[in-house]
Design a protein around this motif. Structure first.
Motif, PDB file in Angstrom:
ATOM      1  N   VAL A   1       0.836  -1.202   0.000  1.00 46.49           N
ATOM      2  CA  VAL A   1       0.000   0.000   0.000  1.00 46.49           C
ATOM      3  C   VAL A   1       0.872   1.253   0.000  1.00 46.49           C
ATOM      4  N   GLY A   2       0.629   2.146  -0.938  1.00 45.71           N
ATOM      5  CA  GLY A   2       1.342   3.426  -0.982  1.00 45.71           C
ATOM      6  C   GLY A   2       2.814   3.299  -1.334  1.00 45.71           C
ATOM      7  N   LYS A   3       3.472   4.456  -1.413  1.00 47.31           N
ATOM      8  CA  LYS A   3       4.910   4.497  -1.692  1.00 47.31           C
ATOM      9  C   LYS A   3       5.690   4.079  -0.448  1.00 47.31           C
ATOM     10  N   GLU A   4       6.938   3.684  -0.687  1.00 42.34           N
ATOM     11  CA  GLU A   4       7.807   3.444   0.453  1.00 42.34           C
ATOM     12  C   GLU A   4       8.011   4.760   1.196  1.00 42.34           C
ATOM     13  N   LEU A   5       8.159   4.676   2.486  1.00 44.59           N
ATOM     14  CA  LEU A   5       8.206   5.896   3.301  1.00 44.59           C
ATOM     15  C   LEU A   5       9.358   6.805   2.893  1.00 44.59           C
ATOM     16  N   VAL A   6      10.486   6.231   2.558  1.00 40.56           N
ATOM     17  CA  VAL A   6      11.647   7.057   2.194  1.00 40.56           C
ATOM     18  C   VAL A   6      11.453   7.740   0.844  1.00 40.56           C
ATOM     19  N   ASP A   7      10.513   7.246   0.048  1.00 30.30           N
ATOM     20  CA  ASP A   7      10.248   7.843  -1.265  1.00 30.30           C
ATOM     21  C   ASP A   7       9.041   8.769  -1.254  1.00 30.30           C
ATOM     22  N   ASP A   8       8.412   8.919  -0.097  1.00 26.73           N
ATOM     23  CA  ASP A   8       7.212   9.744  -0.010  1.00 26.73           C
ATOM     24  C   ASP A   8       7.607  11.212   0.171  1.00 26.73           C
ATOM     25  N   PRO A   9       7.226  12.080  -0.749  1.00 32.58           N
ATOM     26  CA  PRO A   9       7.640  13.493  -0.652  1.00 32.58           C
ATOM     27  C   PRO A   9       7.061  14.192   0.577  1.00 32.58           C
ATOM     28  N   GLU A  10       5.841  13.830   0.965  1.00 35.77           N
ATOM     29  CA  GLU A  10       5.236  14.461   2.147  1.00 35.77           C
ATOM     30  C   GLU A  10       6.004  14.085   3.411  1.00 35.77           C
ATOM     31  N   TYR A  11       6.400  12.834   3.497  1.00 34.60           N
ATOM     32  CA  TYR A  11       7.201  12.396   4.651  1.00 34.60           C
ATOM     33  C   TYR A  11       8.539  13.118   4.685  1.00 34.60           C
ATOM     34  N   GLN A  12       9.198  13.210   3.528  1.00 38.78           N
ATOM     35  CA  GLN A  12      10.489  13.886   3.457  1.00 38.78           C
ATOM     36  C   GLN A  12      10.362  15.358   3.834  1.00 38.78           C
ATOM     37  N   LYS A  13       9.257  15.989   3.408  1.00 38.51           N
ATOM     38  CA  LYS A  13       9.029  17.395   3.728  1.00 38.51           C
ATOM     39  C   LYS A  13       8.869  17.590   5.236  1.00 38.51           C
ATOM     40  N   ARG A  14       8.029  16.742   5.854  1.00 39.67           N
ATOM     41  CA  ARG A  14       7.807  16.871   7.299  1.00 39.67           C
ATOM     42  C   ARG A  14       9.060  16.521   8.086  1.00 39.67           C
ATOM     43  N   LEU A  15       9.831  15.566   7.581  1.00 38.88           N
ATOM     44  CA  LEU A  15      11.075  15.201   8.252  1.00 38.88           C
ATOM     45  C   LEU A  15      12.054  16.365   8.228  1.00 38.88           C
ATOM     46  N   ALA A  16      12.125  17.050   7.083  1.00 32.64           N
ATOM     47  CA  ALA A  16      13.028  18.202   6.958  1.00 32.64           C
ATOM     48  C   ALA A  16      12.591  19.356   7.844  1.00 32.64           C
ATOM     49  N   GLU A  17      11.277  19.496   8.051  1.00 30.43           N
ATOM     50  CA  GLU A  17      10.756  20.583   8.883  1.00 30.43           C
ATOM     51  C   GLU A  17      10.804  20.239  10.374  1.00 30.43           C
ATOM     52  N   GLY A  18      11.237  19.028  10.681  1.00 21.77           N
ATOM     53  CA  GLY A  18      11.350  18.624  12.082  1.00 21.77           C
ATOM     54  C   GLY A  18      10.027  18.466  12.796  1.00 21.77           C
ATOM     55  N   LEU A  19       9.012  18.002  12.067  1.00 23.51           N
ATOM     56  CA  LEU A  19       7.681  17.869  12.647  1.00 23.51           C
ATOM     57  C   LEU A  19       7.467  16.539  13.376  1.00 23.51           C
ATOM     58  N   PHE A  20       8.433  15.650  13.284  1.00 21.64           N
ATOM     59  CA  PHE A  20       8.278  14.353  13.927  1.00 21.64           C
ATOM     60  C   PHE A  20       8.818  14.396  15.352  1.00 21.64           C
ATOM     61  N   ASP A  21       8.040  13.803  16.259  1.00 17.48           N
ATOM     62  CA  ASP A  21       8.448  13.726  17.661  1.00 17.48           C
ATOM     63  C   ASP A  21       9.253  12.448  17.856  1.00 17.48           C
ATOM     64  N   ASN A  22      10.500  12.572  18.253  1.00 25.55           N
ATOM     65  CA  ASN A  22      11.363  11.405  18.419  1.00 25.55           C
ATOM     66  C   ASN A  22      11.215  10.731  19.779  1.00 25.55           C
ATOM     67  N   LYS A  23      10.299  11.221  20.575  1.00 28.96           N
ATOM     68  CA  LYS A  23      10.079  10.624  21.883  1.00 28.96           C
ATOM     69  C   LYS A  23       9.489   9.223  21.736  1.00 28.96           C
ATOM     70  N   LYS A  24      10.154   8.244  22.342  1.00 27.45           N
ATOM     71  CA  LYS A  24       9.715   6.858  22.203  1.00 27.45           C
ATOM     72  C   LYS A  24       8.589   6.550  23.184  1.00 27.45           C
ATOM     73  N   ILE A  25       7.689   5.687  22.738  1.00 30.54           N
ATOM     74  CA  ILE A  25       6.598   5.241  23.593  1.00 30.54           C
ATOM     75  C   ILE A  25       7.094   4.066  24.422  1.00 30.54           C
ATOM     76  N   GLU A  26       7.103   4.222  25.716  1.00 35.21           N
ATOM     77  CA  GLU A  26       7.562   3.163  26.598  1.00 35.21           C
ATOM     78  C   GLU A  26       6.388   2.687  27.456  1.00 35.21           C
ATOM     79  N   ILE A  27       6.077   1.424  27.341  1.00 31.15           N
ATOM     80  CA  ILE A  27       5.018   0.828  28.155  1.00 31.15           C
ATOM     81  C   ILE A  27       5.647   0.328  29.439  1.00 31.15           C
ATOM     82  N   GLU A  28       5.149   0.808  30.554  1.00 29.53           N
ATOM     83  CA  GLU A  28       5.733   0.460  31.849  1.00 29.53           C
ATOM     84  C   GLU A  28       5.541  -1.020  32.157  1.00 29.53           C
TER      85      GLU A  28
END
Length: 282
Positions: A189-216
């Motif tokens: 389904v869909g393009k590979e994430l590394v080939d998706d222009p919208e993903y690349q754009k948001r990654l460049a703008e720093g819109l992704f939260d790198n905080k990991k989800i940790e289940i206690e």
């Protein structure tokens, strides 16, 4: 009729946004509008289904209070993080098993953020595992022996000499095969994430939260494991009672032998499981 349908859909949408008990109470609002505004006569409420849901939820709530659901989610998280490249195949299996055991698709919600995070870290489109995982959790409802849908179907087929095992030997294989086929198709389904222009754009703008989800970790793993085992054992008992009529209690009423119906058995077994979890795990 269209106006009535719009009011019903509006009540469902608002209830879904409220979450939790909101869906139930908004159902009452929708019913009130149909009754008092449009003058429609309400039908008899499905008491058996409501009692079965209440009994199963009571047992599931006790299991959750004992840490059982958290324990299951933690195991699922470890499985997904150890096999990140296979998240599209593993995530629907995990949510399917969650729903199959608990009888409701709501238990799968807690693992969805983990699926999304693992997929993103592995550069897999999150919609691939997330989409099929949600579908799998709903497919498992028709295969779960303690879901209201399965018991309702068993009641409809009671006069045709069809047991719970007859239903499960069709619904379980068919839903599992369907989910696995859907998972394989979801991998494309869909393009590979590394080939998706919208993903690349948001990654460049720093819109992704790198905080990991940790289940206690579960505080008392022993109590959590006991609650899961008791709940699963109750599910096994229900399968046996539904598959073999000879195991179900019978009563002589007005000169004829009447077997205890499956809705009553599910209510008794699940409430007993809830009590046993309370006693064993305090």
């Amino acid at each position: 009729m269209i106006l009535q349908l719009l009011f019903v859909l509006m009540a469902i949408i608002i209830g879904a946004r409220l979450g939790g008990i909101g869906l139930g109470v908004m159902g009452g609002v929708g019913l009130g509008i149909l009754t008092f505004v449009f003058g429609l006569q309400p039908t008899a409420p499905p008491i058996d289904v409501m009692l079965m849901i209440a009994a199963v939820i009571s047992a599931a709530s006790c299991m959750q209070a004992a840490g059982g659901l958290d324990y299951m989610v933690k195991l699922a998280e470890k499985l997904l993080r150890k096999n990140p490249s296979h998240v599209t195949l593993l995530s629907p299996i995990v949510t399917y098993l969650f729903t199959f055991v608990a009888g409701t698709g709501h238990v799968a919600y807690s693992v969805l953020p983990v699926i999304a995070e693992v997929a993103t870290e592995t550069k897999i489109r999150p919609e691939r595992p997330l989409g099929i995982a949600v579908i799998a959790s709903q497919q498992a409802i028709t295969a779960s022996p303690i879901s209201a849908a399965t018991v309702a179907l068993l009641g409809l087929l009671s006069g045709f000499d069809i047991t719970l095992f007859d239903i499960l030997k069709i619904t379980i294989p068919s839903t599992i095969i369907g989910v696995l086929v859907g998972a394989l198709l979801s991998m494309r389904v869909g393009k590979e994430l590394v080939d998706d222009p919208e993903y690349q754009k948001r990654l460049a703008e720093g819109l992704f939260d790198n905080k990991k989800i940790e289940i206690e970790d579960v505080k008392n793993k022993r109590h959590a494991l006991v609650s899961v085992l008791v709940f699963m054992l109750a599910t096994v008992f229900i399968v046996f009672f539904g598959s073999f009529d000879s195991l179900r209690p019978s009563f002589l009423i007005d000169g004829s032998v009447v077997k205890l119906d499956m809705s009553s058995i599910i209510e008794i077994v699940m409430l007993s499981a809830a009590a046993l979890i309370l006693l064993l795990t305090k």
